[in-house]
Scaffold this active site. Structure first.
Site, short mmCIF file in Angstrom:
data_model
loop_
_atom_site.label_atom_id
_atom_site.label_comp_id
_atom_site.label_asym_id
_atom_site.label_seq_id
_atom_site.Cartn_x
_atom_site.Cartn_y
_atom_site.Cartn_z
N THR A 174 0.85 -1.19 0.00
CA THR A 174 0.00 0.00 0.00
C THR A 174 0.88 1.24 0.00
OG1 THR A 174 -1.87 -1.06 1.09
CG2 THR A 174 -1.75 1.33 1.24
N PHE A 176 1.23 5.13 0.76
CA PHE A 176 0.68 6.19 1.61
C PHE A 176 1.32 7.52 1.21
CE2 PHE A 176 0.12 2.32 3.94
CZ PHE A 176 -1.03 2.49 4.70
#
Length: 284
Positions: A174, A176
């Protein structure tokens, strides 16, 4: 410095924030404030309750985080950094596997473990929560509840790791982003071990015509500017009307990037530059 993140403690946003602060050398100078959702994290940055925020924007399995993309358009924030976090979902509970009647997690995490759930817990009730760490906190209350969350959440809430690495794809990451309110000064920080500089923009063509997107992309191509991501997102004005989110290598301080954006601005109805920044990859 106060950094806002999606909480509670033990979330992947928490891990991303701590990793980013360590890379920037500010981990001893900053404290974290946890928020219930991404919207609240943005609001805290805009209203000045935090100096910056760390929010998820993209996952390698499930794609972009829509609410983050929308808020980047709707709010006056600047991206000042990014950090890519390896995601290792675990099945956590106080009880045993045979005790589980309910599985809790954030919708993104549930989607990333969709096949695992279908294979092992087809008849179990699935409930969504605001974050993976919130799911872990709730699972601490009953042995028949399990959470899909990080190993850090297991430690934070006294849960057993019943099954590790349960995501449907081994390579699960992921991305960010670190955001600041646009009118705040961006402090210079060291960029050791960082990626090449990246710039993010949003553009809206407006009066759609044949070749309009090609014209925009051509401005990058003829200057040999590499695009690392391009994604369409509904403008919410009418069906079939789209905004384009584009990430490119380089900084707005580079003459070639300035020139490309200058020529694109004259071809579109809206061009929003979200910021130029460095990024980091955290280890597992």
């Amino acid at each position: 410095m106060i950094v806002g993140v999606l909480g509670p403690a033990g979330s992947y946003s928490d891990k991303a924030a701590k990793g980013w602060m360590k890379k920037q050398g500010i981990d001893g100078k900053a404290s974290l404030l946890y928020y219930d959702d991404i919207t609240d994290t943005f609001s805290a940055v805009i209203e000045g309750r935090t100096d910056m925020g760390i929010v998820p924007i993209e996952n390698s399995i499930e794609g972009s985080v829509g609410i983050t993309l929308d808020l980047l358009l709707e709010t006056d924030v600047t991206i000042i950094g990014e950090v890519v976090v390896p995601i290792e979902h675990c099945l956590l509970s106080k009880g045993k596997i045979s005790d589980i009647r309910i599985i809790l997690s954030h919708p993104q995490a549930l989607a990333q473990c969709r096949q695992f759930i279908r294979t092992h817990f087809k008849d179990v009730e699935i409930r969504t929560t605001g974050s993976t760490s919130h799911a872990a906190k709730l699972a601490n209350e009953f042995e028949e509840m399990a959470a899909i969350a990080s190993k850090e959440s297991a430690e934070a809430y006294g849960l057993n790791i019943l099954m590790p690495n349960i995501q449907d794809r081994e390579q699960n990451h992921t991305r960010f982003i670190a955001i600041k309110r646009s009118d705040r000064e961006n402090d210079e920080t060291n960029a050791i071990d960082a990626y090449i500089h990246k710039t993010s923009i949003i553009t809206y063509i407006g009066n759609d015509r044949a070749g309009s997107l090609y014209e925009i992309l051509g401005e990058f191509a003829k200057r040999n500017i590499n695009l690392t991501r391009i994604e369409s997102r509904p403008s919410k004005r009418s069906l079939g009307d789209y905004l384009f989110y584009i990430d490119l290598e380089g900084s707005t301080s580079d003459a070639i990037i300035k020139d490309a954006l200058y020529h694109i601005d004259s071809k579109v109805s809206m061009l929003k530059v979200l910021g130029s920044y460095n990024g980091y990859q955290l280890d597992r």
